[in-house]
Design a protein around this motif. Structure first.
Motif, PDB file in Angstrom:
ATOM      1  N   GLU A  45      40.905  31.670  23.462  1.00 27.63           N
ATOM      2  CA  GLU A  45      42.292  32.067  24.253  1.00 27.63           C
ATOM      3  C   GLU A  45      42.114  32.905  25.384  1.00 27.63           C
ATOM      4  O   GLU A  45      42.474  32.596  26.452  1.00 27.63           O
ATOM      5  N   VAL A  46      41.076  33.782  25.427  1.00 26.73           N
ATOM      6  CA  VAL A  46      40.660  34.658  26.635  1.00 26.73           C
ATOM      7  C   VAL A  46      39.678  33.689  27.459  1.00 26.73           C
ATOM      8  O   VAL A  46      40.007  33.911  28.537  1.00 26.73           O
ATOM      9  N   ALA A  47      38.994  32.754  27.004  1.00 24.93           N
ATOM     10  CA  ALA A  47      38.407  32.090  27.798  1.00 24.93           C
ATOM     11  C   ALA A  47      39.315  31.120  28.822  1.00 24.93           C
ATOM     12  O   ALA A  47      39.117  30.867  29.859  1.00 24.93           O
ATOM     13  N   SER A  48      40.252  30.178  28.046  1.00 25.44           N
ATOM     14  CA  SER A  48      41.039  29.460  28.861  1.00 25.44           C
ATOM     15  C   SER A  48      41.806  30.117  29.982  1.00 25.44           C
ATOM     16  O   SER A  48      42.064  29.557  30.808  1.00 25.44           O
ATOM     17  N   GLN A  49      42.229  31.323  29.641  1.00 23.23           N
ATOM     18  CA  GLN A  49      43.116  32.152  30.538  1.00 23.23           C
ATOM     19  C   GLN A  49      42.125  32.460  31.748  1.00 23.23           C
ATOM     20  O   GLN A  49      42.827  32.457  32.929  1.00 23.23           O
ATOM     21  N   ALA A  50      40.897  33.041  31.301  1.00 24.71           N
ATOM     22  CA  ALA A  50      40.094  33.549  32.535  1.00 24.71           C
ATOM     23  C   ALA A  50      39.985  32.218  33.301  1.00 24.71           C
ATOM     24  O   ALA A  50      39.779  32.438  34.674  1.00 24.71           O
ATOM     25  N   ALA A  51      39.562  30.970  32.885  1.00 19.69           N
ATOM     26  CA  ALA A  51      39.336  29.999  33.660  1.00 19.69           C
ATOM     27  C   ALA A  51      40.426  29.572  34.736  1.00 19.69           C
ATOM     28  O   ALA A  51      40.258  29.257  35.836  1.00 19.69           O
ATOM     29  N   VAL A  52      41.754  29.373  34.272  1.00 19.42           N
ATOM     30  CA  VAL A  52      42.860  29.542  34.749  1.00 19.42           C
ATOM     31  C   VAL A  52      42.869  30.246  35.848  1.00 19.42           C
ATOM     32  O   VAL A  52      43.184  29.974  37.193  1.00 19.42           O
ATOM     33  N   GLU A  53      42.772  31.525  35.590  1.00 13.56           N
ATOM     34  CA  GLU A  53      43.219  32.369  36.552  1.00 13.56           C
ATOM     35  C   GLU A  53      41.961  32.463  37.730  1.00 13.56           C
ATOM     36  O   GLU A  53      42.456  32.801  38.699  1.00 13.56           O
ATOM     37  N   GLY A  54      40.553  32.428  37.281  1.00 12.30           N
ATOM     38  CA  GLY A  54      39.735  32.309  38.277  1.00 12.30           C
ATOM     39  C   GLY A  54      39.947  30.959  39.296  1.00 12.30           C
ATOM     40  O   GLY A  54      39.684  31.251  40.555  1.00 12.30           O
ATOM     41  N   PHE A  55      40.085  29.755  38.596  1.00 13.30           N
ATOM     42  CA  PHE A  55      40.724  28.731  39.517  1.00 13.30           C
ATOM     43  C   PHE A  55      41.906  29.232  40.634  1.00 13.30           C
ATOM     44  O   PHE A  55      41.663  28.675  41.708  1.00 13.30           O
ATOM     45  N   LEU A  56      42.912  29.777  39.870  1.00 11.14           N
ATOM     46  CA  LEU A  56      44.005  29.877  40.834  1.00 11.14           C
ATOM     47  C   LEU A  56      43.936  30.982  41.936  1.00 11.14           C
ATOM     48  O   LEU A  56      43.981  30.630  42.974  1.00 11.14           O
ATOM     49  N   TYR A  57      42.976  31.982  41.455  1.00 13.33           N
ATOM     50  CA  TYR A  57      42.564  32.853  42.604  1.00 13.33           C
ATOM     51  C   TYR A  57      41.804  32.281  43.716  1.00 13.33           C
ATOM     52  O   TYR A  57      42.119  32.358  44.945  1.00 13.33           O
ATOM     53  N   SER A  58      41.055  31.256  43.424  1.00 12.21           N
ATOM     54  CA  SER A  58      40.083  30.363  44.519  1.00 12.21           C
ATOM     55  C   SER A  58      41.038  29.622  45.358  1.00 12.21           C
ATOM     56  O   SER A  58      40.812  29.569  46.560  1.00 12.21           O
ATOM     57  N   PHE A  59      41.978  29.109  44.645  1.00 12.21           N
ATOM     58  CA  PHE A  59      42.779  28.152  45.194  1.00 12.21           C
ATOM     59  C   PHE A  59      43.687  29.093  46.307  1.00 12.21           C
ATOM     60  O   PHE A  59      44.037  28.417  47.382  1.00 12.21           O
ATOM     61  N   ALA A  60      44.266  30.098  45.806  1.00 12.04           N
ATOM     62  CA  ALA A  60      45.119  31.072  46.670  1.00 12.04           C
ATOM     63  C   ALA A  60      44.228  31.305  47.926  1.00 12.04           C
ATOM     64  O   ALA A  60      44.833  31.369  48.887  1.00 12.04           O
ATOM     65  N   GLN A  61      43.114  31.501  48.002  1.00 10.27           N
ATOM     66  CA  GLN A  61      42.161  31.826  48.911  1.00 10.27           C
ATOM     67  C   GLN A  61      41.929  30.998  49.951  1.00 10.27           C
ATOM     68  O   GLN A  61      41.844  31.232  51.250  1.00 10.27           O
ATOM     69  N   GLN A  62      41.869  29.537  49.482  1.00 10.84           N
ATOM     70  CA  GLN A  62      42.010  28.394  50.510  1.00 10.84           C
ATOM     71  C   GLN A  62      42.334  27.158  49.863  1.00 10.84           C
ATOM     72  O   GLN A  62      41.485  26.326  49.302  1.00 10.84           O
ATOM     73  N   PRO A  63      43.592  27.025  49.984  1.00 14.85           N
ATOM     74  CA  PRO A  63      44.487  25.840  49.464  1.00 14.85           C
ATOM     75  C   PRO A  63      43.840  24.429  49.929  1.00 14.85           C
ATOM     76  O   PRO A  63      44.104  23.565  49.464  1.00 14.85           O
TER      77      PRO A  63
END
Length: 243
Positions: A45-63
């Motif tokens: 459950e920690v891994a899935s949340q970390a992956a989603v948050e990492g992706f969303l952060y990158s997307f927010a920097q350059q959508p």
């Protein structure tokens, strides 16, 4: 094009939910994510949340732009997020997750996946696109050793060949060319706990009866919940309609 979204997640018959999902809109660009923490590894459950948050952060920097290169960059950020969690929590050093992602700029869409969380694309009410699992049964089906229909309940279905958080890095499958959106298109992102029990035929049948993505998800979830399953896996799905 206007894209509408609905989400669904449940622990199923398990005591806790290791799935995670995400959706974000920035400047007309959108992304959708579904991740399934691997139950055989502590900290799913920690891994899935970390992956989603990492992706969303990158997307927010350059959508933008909508490109395979951008999608690869976001996926690498998801992987980096899981690795960071492993370093910060040595007891979770083996945590892993699957990930499936959809990107759109309102005109076209691209997607990618790692593991056995899937994306289905429907056009004119029919299945037009589907990801192929990074799993042992999928490899057997590709080699002609078993029929594709045998993947769902194969004894080795949980043996994945790729994941997010592994020491060898990620090897995503990324759609090479954009899917140009048409009104009436529908997308479904889901974990194996969902697609294992809701067939592609059932997905299409319920799509034909649904006016909204929420109704589509509700109809499919009703099918799953009335199977009388005991102790079944977590399940998560995101539905996207193109209006």
């Amino acid at each position: 094009m206007r894209l509408s979204t609905a989400t669904l997640t449940s622990a199923g018959g398990r005591p806790y939910n290791e799935d995670c999902f995400g959706h974000r809109t920035l400047g007309g660009a959108q992304c959708w994510l579904v991740a399934d923490g691997l139950g055989g590894h502590v900290g799913g459950e920690v891994a899935s949340q970390a992956a989603v948050e990492g992706f969303l952060y990158s997307f927010a920097q350059q959508p933008r732009p909508l490109s395979a290169e951008s999608l690869e960059r976001h996926l690498q950020a998801a992987h980096a997020g899981v690795l960071a969690g492993q370093r910060d929590h040595p007891d979770l050093a083996n945590m892993r997750t699957t990930l499936v992602a959809l990107l759109s700029d309102g005109t076209a869409a691209l997607w990618a996946h790692i593991g056995d969380s899937r994306l289905y694309g429907f056009r004119h009410g029919k299945l037009a696109e589907a990801t192929q699992d990074h799993s042992v049964p999928q490899a057997m089906a590709n080699a002609g050793e078993i029929p594709p229909t045998a993947i769902r309940h194969h004894e080795d279905r949980n043996r994945l060949l790729r994941d997010v958080g592994g020491t060898k890095g990620i090897r995503p499958t990324i759609k090479a060319t954009p899917w140009v959106l048409q009104s009436g298109d529908g997308f479904l992102l889901c974990t194996d706990g969902f697609w294992e029990h809701v067939t592609e035929t059932a997905m299409a049948i319920e799509l034909a009866k649904s006016a909204t993505p929420q109704q589509w998800l509700d109809n499919m979830a009703w099918r799953l919940q009335h199977l009388g399953l005991q102790g079944h896996d977590n399940y998560t799905a995101i539905a996207v309609f193109v209006d």
